[in-house]
Each structure stands twice: as C-alpha cells, then as structure tokens.
Design a protein around this motif. Sequence first.
Motif, PDB file in Angstrom:
ATOM      1  N   PHE A 181       7.700  13.521  33.610  1.00  0.00           N
ATOM      2  CA  PHE A 181       8.359  13.560  32.308  1.00  0.00           C
ATOM      3  C   PHE A 181       8.201  14.924  31.647  1.00  0.00           C
ATOM      4  O   PHE A 181       9.131  15.428  31.011  1.00  0.00           O
ATOM      5  CB  PHE A 181       7.791  12.456  31.415  1.00  0.00           C
ATOM      6  N   VAL A 182       7.040  15.533  31.791  1.00  0.00           N
ATOM      7  CA  VAL A 182       6.782  16.840  31.172  1.00  0.00           C
ATOM      8  C   VAL A 182       7.810  17.871  31.644  1.00  0.00           C
ATOM      9  O   VAL A 182       8.325  18.655  30.848  1.00  0.00           O
ATOM     10  CB  VAL A 182       5.351  17.325  31.507  1.00  0.00           C
ATOM     11  N   ASP A 183       8.143  17.845  32.935  1.00  0.00           N
ATOM     12  CA  ASP A 183       9.065  18.835  33.493  1.00  0.00           C
ATOM     13  C   ASP A 183      10.527  18.435  33.393  1.00  0.00           C
ATOM     14  O   ASP A 183      11.400  19.298  33.265  1.00  0.00           O
ATOM     15  CB  ASP A 183       8.724  19.090  34.965  1.00  0.00           C
ATOM     16  N   HIS A 184      10.825  17.130  33.481  1.00  0.00           N
ATOM     17  CA  HIS A 184      12.222  16.711  33.651  1.00  0.00           C
ATOM     18  C   HIS A 184      12.678  15.648  32.649  1.00  0.00           C
ATOM     19  O   HIS A 184      13.814  15.166  32.762  1.00  0.00           O
ATOM     20  CB  HIS A 184      12.430  16.187  35.070  1.00  0.00           C
ATOM     21  N   GLN A 219       4.875   3.755  26.811  1.00  0.00           N
ATOM     22  CA  GLN A 219       5.095   3.277  28.179  1.00  0.00           C
ATOM     23  C   GLN A 219       4.890   4.383  29.206  1.00  0.00           C
ATOM     24  O   GLN A 219       4.517   4.117  30.354  1.00  0.00           O
ATOM     25  CB  GLN A 219       6.517   2.711  28.313  1.00  0.00           C
ATOM     26  N   ILE A 220       5.133   5.617  28.809  1.00  0.00           N
ATOM     27  CA  ILE A 220       5.022   6.744  29.736  1.00  0.00           C
ATOM     28  C   ILE A 220       3.592   7.253  29.852  1.00  0.00           C
ATOM     29  O   ILE A 220       3.109   7.543  30.942  1.00  0.00           O
ATOM     30  CB  ILE A 220       5.962   7.885  29.289  1.00  0.00           C
ATOM     31  N   GLU A 221       2.892   7.328  28.722  1.00  0.00           N
ATOM     32  CA  GLU A 221       1.541   7.890  28.719  1.00  0.00           C
ATOM     33  C   GLU A 221       0.610   7.108  29.646  1.00  0.00           C
ATOM     34  O   GLU A 221       0.613   5.879  29.673  1.00  0.00           O
ATOM     35  CB  GLU A 221       0.975   7.891  27.295  1.00  0.00           C
ATOM     36  N   GLY A 222      -0.166   7.848  30.411  1.00  0.00           N
ATOM     37  CA  GLY A 222      -1.139   7.226  31.291  1.00  0.00           C
ATOM     38  C   GLY A 222      -0.586   6.741  32.611  1.00  0.00           C
ATOM     39  O   GLY A 222      -1.306   6.151  33.420  1.00  0.00           O
TER      40      GLY A 222
END
Length: 204
Positions: free
Chosen positions: A97-100, A87-90
């Motif tokens: 998401f990568v940072d937090h 659900q997150i990818e793309g």
Amino acid sequence: MWLYEKKLQYPVKIKNPNPNLAGIIISQLGGPDGEMGASMRYLHQRYSCPYDKVTGILTDVGTEELAHLEIVAAIIHQLTKNLSMDQIEGTPFATYFVDHTNGAYPVSAAGVPFDMKYVGVKGDILTDLHEDLAAEQKARTTYDNILRLSDDPDVNDVIKFLRQREIVHFQRFGDAMRIAQDNLNSKNFYACNPGFDKDCKKGC
C-alpha cells in the motif's frame, strides 16, 4: 491484431475485502509463474516457431493469458477497494500500500516486481515448448497453493477456473510438442536445430 471484448473471460464478483488474500493472489499478476510472464513468453516465442499449427497454439494461449491477467487484476482490485486504514495496518499488504495504494501493480507475493527474466524465449522449438509445459504446471501449483490459503468462496470460484485453464494449456502444449516431434526425424531430434543447421533436414 486483437479484437477486444469489454468483459472478463470469467466473472469476478467478490463481496468481502481481504488485504491478506490480495497479497497472496498478486503473485499470479506479476510473480515468476504468473499471467504476465505467461502471456509475454508465449506471444514472443511464436515469432521463431517454425510450424504454423504450433504458432497458432502459442498465439491462442498467449492471448488467453492476457485475459487471465485481467481476471487476476480484477480480483486484486475487488479485494482491496474500499479498505479502511484499520484493515490495512498490520497486514502484509501494508508495505504494498505504501508504494502502490490499491493500484494493480505486478509483483510477486514476496514483493518482487515483475521482471522479463521470468520469460523464457530460446528460439528453439523443443526448448521453448518444454519451458511452456513446465510453466503451466508451475502456474497450476501456484493456484493450488492459493486455494490452500483462501477460504473465500467468491475468490476460490475464480481461482478454480484459472487453475483448470492451466491444465488445458498444458494439454495444448502437449499437442504442440507432438506436432514439433513429428517434424523432426530420429537423427536430428535434440541433436541440432533445423532452423539453423541445414544438414539437420537431411539428418545429422
């Protein structure tokens, strides 16, 4: 001092996760016209305010903006909890998401972290109140834009509540402006600051 009641000012009950929507709404957490900036602006402006009734309005509205900060953070949390990586990818949320991960970190929709440069505190009551009136309209416009992009009724219900409170705050600051103007005569209105220029109290 504040007394903290452990419940949201308005309930947030979102059934469907949506990372795209979270990436938009987060601007009202830490964006240039968001609730973080509003609370900091009003709660700091009150110290240099020369009129008790206006100080009370700044304190009341600033305190409510802290409550709105909680509401927006709750929306973000409920939109992003239990998301799968698929659900997150793309989605635009992937870079957040990568940072937090799914923590509630105050940034704008463009990904710019909150900065106190968003907060206008001039120490002149007329200047500060004009800043506040404009801030409430800009926040209302941001909520309008969120509603244009959101099709989730659970989210929209809460956003409509927050939008309405911005209108009420604008009206409260209109009252504050009238109080300030009533304390300034026609000779010193916009001409000088009676807090610093003693002759203003007599009329410049």
